[in-house]
Design a protein around this motif. Structure first.
Motif, PDB file in Angstrom:
ATOM      1  N   HIS A  11      -0.889  -3.851   7.505  1.00 47.59           N
ATOM      2  CA  HIS A  11      -0.442  -2.960   8.593  1.00 47.59           C
ATOM      3  C   HIS A  11      -0.006  -1.633   7.977  1.00 47.59           C
ATOM      4  O   HIS A  11       1.139  -1.484   7.549  1.00 47.59           O
ATOM      5  CB  HIS A  11       0.729  -3.583   9.371  1.00 47.59           C
ATOM      6  N   ILE A  12      -0.936  -0.696   7.930  1.00 45.43           N
ATOM      7  CA  ILE A  12      -0.664   0.584   7.267  1.00 45.43           C
ATOM      8  C   ILE A  12      -0.215   1.613   8.307  1.00 45.43           C
ATOM      9  O   ILE A  12      -1.001   2.097   9.111  1.00 45.43           O
ATOM     10  CB  ILE A  12      -1.917   1.067   6.491  1.00 45.43           C
ATOM     11  N   ILE A  47       8.243  11.905  -3.521  1.00 51.65           N
ATOM     12  CA  ILE A  47       9.167  11.951  -2.377  1.00 51.65           C
ATOM     13  C   ILE A  47       8.388  12.149  -1.070  1.00 51.65           C
ATOM     14  O   ILE A  47       7.451  12.945  -1.003  1.00 51.65           O
ATOM     15  CB  ILE A  47      10.201  13.069  -2.590  1.00 51.65           C
ATOM     16  N   GLY A  48       8.795  11.410  -0.031  1.00 54.99           N
ATOM     17  CA  GLY A  48       8.154  11.515   1.285  1.00 54.99           C
ATOM     18  C   GLY A  48       7.033  10.517   1.504  1.00 54.99           C
ATOM     19  O   GLY A  48       6.536  10.376   2.628  1.00 54.99           O
ATOM     20  N   GLU A  49       6.623   9.792   0.433  1.00 58.39           N
ATOM     21  CA  GLU A  49       5.526   8.822   0.567  1.00 58.39           C
ATOM     22  C   GLU A  49       6.049   7.496   1.136  1.00 58.39           C
ATOM     23  O   GLU A  49       7.218   7.153   0.970  1.00 58.39           O
ATOM     24  CB  GLU A  49       4.837   8.619  -0.779  1.00 58.39           C
ATOM     25  N   THR A  50       5.159   6.768   1.816  1.00 58.28           N
ATOM     26  CA  THR A  50       5.557   5.548   2.526  1.00 58.28           C
ATOM     27  C   THR A  50       4.949   4.307   1.884  1.00 58.28           C
ATOM     28  O   THR A  50       3.763   4.288   1.550  1.00 58.28           O
ATOM     29  CB  THR A  50       5.121   5.607   4.009  1.00 58.28           C
ATOM     30  N   VAL A  54       0.858  -1.191   0.000  1.00 56.09           N
ATOM     31  CA  VAL A  54       0.000   0.000   0.000  1.00 56.09           C
ATOM     32  C   VAL A  54       0.890   1.235   0.000  1.00 56.09           C
ATOM     33  O   VAL A  54       1.826   1.341   0.796  1.00 56.09           O
ATOM     34  CB  VAL A  54      -0.939   0.019   1.232  1.00 56.09           C
ATOM     35  N   LEU A  55       0.609   2.161  -0.921  1.00 53.41           N
ATOM     36  CA  LEU A  55       1.345   3.421  -0.985  1.00 53.41           C
ATOM     37  C   LEU A  55       0.558   4.491  -0.232  1.00 53.41           C
ATOM     38  O   LEU A  55      -0.577   4.816  -0.603  1.00 53.41           O
ATOM     39  CB  LEU A  55       1.540   3.841  -2.449  1.00 53.41           C
ATOM     40  N   GLN A  83      -4.539   6.496   0.051  1.00 56.76           N
ATOM     41  CA  GLN A  83      -3.824   5.216   0.046  1.00 56.76           C
ATOM     42  C   GLN A  83      -4.129   4.468  -1.254  1.00 56.76           C
ATOM     43  O   GLN A  83      -5.280   4.460  -1.708  1.00 56.76           O
ATOM     44  CB  GLN A  83      -4.242   4.364   1.245  1.00 56.76           C
ATOM     45  N   GLU A  84      -3.105   3.858  -1.844  1.00 56.95           N
ATOM     46  CA  GLU A  84      -3.271   3.124  -3.098  1.00 56.95           C
ATOM     47  C   GLU A  84      -2.609   1.758  -2.991  1.00 56.95           C
ATOM     48  O   GLU A  84      -1.508   1.641  -2.455  1.00 56.95           O
ATOM     49  CB  GLU A  84      -2.587   3.880  -4.255  1.00 56.95           C
ATOM     50  N   LYS A  85      -3.280   0.742  -3.525  1.00 59.91           N
ATOM     51  CA  LYS A  85      -2.665  -0.586  -3.596  1.00 59.91           C
ATOM     52  C   LYS A  85      -1.821  -0.662  -4.865  1.00 59.91           C
ATOM     53  O   LYS A  85      -2.250  -0.210  -5.927  1.00 59.91           O
ATOM     54  CB  LYS A  85      -3.744  -1.684  -3.609  1.00 59.91           C
TER      55      LYS A  85
END
Length: 609
Positions: free
Chosen positions: A294-295, A285-288, A239-240, A247-249
């Motif tokens: 488990h987000i 940049i900065g995205e997880t 998940v981004l 949130q994106e899969k």
């Protein structure tokens, strides 16, 4: 098979302190370079502009192996204009090697990068470099570094840093100056004894933050970052967590890490490692990247706000389209949007005109690097004078102020102080040593536009100028920077030697004979404080009369070399820099004399109202 120990380090320093040279020593002595790369200096500075200017512009990664450790190394930019690069990568490392010149000591940029490291709780290693210099003063420099740590409120653990001495270009690092030469092994040993390896968190849900972006023409956008927890695998669905909270899969299609300076495909990456991921087209940049069950997004990366802006415009000069491939506003917009994807320190805003974009960055150097890259790619554009970005606090206007360090021969000391006083500068400190004076000033960023070229001229190229952002302070009022007017061509054609020779006493030229010019183009600097229309295309009248003395050789003063930095510093509000792949020209915003007079009247009316 036991899990490999991982330590990530960043090499931080002022420009020219020897960062890239030290990284070369790491790579050469660990056997990470091929035979072709071993003879290349500053292997990590792979960009053409980096090699030409001798500075690191983009942070880059590599890795070396020592004993049972994998050490990922990040080579960081040393210039404050690239602060957004530094801030991102500092979050991905376990320690920093603070490289300080044995003669110069810690410089303003050293302070900036070190402050970011200390705020994150990192425990630095100090390396005094270039100890073979004739004017080296190691003890004094170490004392200056301690003072800097105290000024930055370092804690007790951070202040008890190990101290090493070295000559990076020769691949030598020592614990004591009298120690025998053992390559950089003392540095490797200090890193593994001073810094704990990243803990084994492979069993936890995966968590990775993107700290840098790259692009591959075959596989698209790439995200570079550290795996903080878990094990990241190729083909895994994750998940981004985006910066706006969405949130994106998505699926990791390819995974790479670094071995030496090479990008190597891998099947899985472990916690602590710096990796490259592919397969997510709109990554930023900065995205997880998180486990789908488990987000847990990490805090976004804070980037300091821009302090300087300039307008990027479609080139409308009579010579537009002669050498560029990309000349339309659509081309310009697409290129700036593409730059935003990898340069988080940049801001691009639309304006009232569809042909003009307001571009903001941390400083002149960062913006000129972007312009230089664009012209090499085939873009044509016009650039306005840089403007500082003001802040309004409680209804009052505040402007950015910079710390300026000038190192000049003592004979230019008085001139330097006088010039900066005229720009409302405030002198903080002055030290004389070995016939050189180091003068520290605090000056408004707005007042420094155009100062570098003036500084080079009055110090005959012998001075060193270092600038770094300090703070925002109340607006200082009007500051007059450029005292000379310009010579503006009132004709279109080819410049003639005869005209330039006869106009030389009126000022200095940017052009030579046989240069094509157009009406409204700035061809030189006037010796007076007014703009002067001239005709550089006028040739000698042909007659049948010949007499002694009339046809003597005409000696011309060499023209001023027009670089992008000089041009942007030189221009006034009513002037533009025309940038094309084959030329840099200066021009008036309004090309004809009538248009300029009308614009002046309109401006005067607005000011009166």
């Amino acid at each position: 098979m036991s899990r490999q120990k991982i330590i990530n380090i960043a090499v931080i320093a002022h420009v020219d302190a020897g960062k890239s040279t030290l990284v070369d020593a790491f790579l050469k002595q660990s056997g990470a370079l091929s035979k072709n790369d071993e003879d290349v200096d500053c292997v990590m500075d792979s960009n053409d502009l980096e090699r030409e200017r001798g500075i690191t512009i983009y942070s880059k990664n590599c890795s070396v192996f020592y004993k049972d450790y994998k050490i990922n190394i990040v080579d960081t930019p040393g210039h404050a204009d690239f602060s957004s690069e530094v801030e991102r990568i500092i979050k991905t490392v376990d320690t920093v090697i603070l490289l300080v010149d044995s003669a110069e000591g810690p410089m303003p940029q050293t302070r900036f990068v070190l402050q970011k490291s200390l705020e994150l709780g990192l425990k630095p290693i100090l390396l005094i470099n270039k100890i073979d210099k004739k004017d080296a003063r190691e003890e004094e420099v170490v004392s200056m570094v301690y003072d800097l740590f105290f000024d930055l409120n370092a804690n007790e653990e951070q202040i008890e840093f190990p101290i090493l001495y070295g000559i990076a270009k020769n691949g030598i690092v020592k614990i004591n100056e009298s120690d025998p030469d053992n390559g950089i092994i003392p540095l490797f040993e200090t890193i593994i004894s001073h810094t704990a390896a990243y803990p084994d968190l492979d069993d936890q849900p995966v968590q990775m933050q993107v700290s840098n972006l790259a692009y591959d023409e075959y596989i698209g956008r790439l995200g570079i970052g550290r795996v903080y927890k878990g094990t990241l695998k190729t083909g895994e669905q994750v998940v981004l967590c985006k910066n706006d909270g969405k949130q994106e899969k998505c699926v990791i299609t390819k995974l790479f890490n670094y071995e030496g300076i090479k990008r190597v495909p891998i099947k899985e990456a472990h916690s602590g490692d710096i990796v490259i991921i592919a397969g997510i087209p709109d990554l930023s940049i900065g995205e997880t990247i998180c486990d789908k069950e488990h987000i847990e997004p990490l805090p976004p990366i804070h980037i300091d706000e821009p302090t300087l802006s300039m307008n990027f415009m479609v080139n409308t000069s009579p010579f537009a389209g002669r050498s560029g491939k990309y000349v339309t506003s659509r081309n310009l917009k697409e290129r700036l949007e593409r730059e935003l994807e990898v340069n988080v320190g940049l801001r691009v805003e639309a304006t009232d005109s569809t042909d003009t974009f307001k571009v903001s960055g941390r400083g002149e150097l960062g913006l000129t690097i972007l312009i230089e890259n664009m012209r090499r790619e085939g873009y044509e554009l016009a650039i306005s004078k840089p403007q500082v970005i003001y802040k309004y606090i409680d209804g009052k206007r505040y402007e950015p102020v910079e710390k300026v360090i000038c190192e000049v021969p003592v004979q230019y000391e008085g001139t330097t102080i006088s010039k900066l006083n005229l720009r409302n500068g405030e002198m903080i400190d002055m030290v004389e040593r070995n016939n050189y004076a180091t003068i520290t000033f605090k000056v408004a960023t707005r007042a420094l536009i155009g100062f570098r070229s003036d500084f080079i001229n009055f110090t005959r190229g012998e001075g060193i100028l270092i600038r770094s952002f300090e703070d925002y302070e109340p607006y200082q009022g009007e500051i007059n920077t450029r005292t000379n007017g310009v010579m503006v061509s009132n004709a279109t054609g080819t410049a003639m030697k005869y005209s330039i020779f006869n106009l030389q006493e009126r000022g200095s030229f940017f052009i030579g004979p046989q240069t094509e010019v157009y009406e409204g183009m700035i061809v030189g600097v006037c010796s007076r404080d007014m703009d002067m229309p001239v005709n550089p295309t006028k040739n000698k009248t042909m007659t049948a009369v010949r007499s002694t003395g009339h046809d003597d050789a005409m000696l011309l003063t060499p023209p001023i070399q027009l670089t992008l930095e000089y041009a942007l510093e030189f221009i006034s509000d009513d002037e533009l820099v025309e940038v094309t792949p084959d030329a840099i020209r200066l021009r008036k915003r309004w090309l004809t004399d009538i248009e300029r007079k009308n614009a002046y009247r309109e401006k005067k009316k607005l000011n009166e109202n």
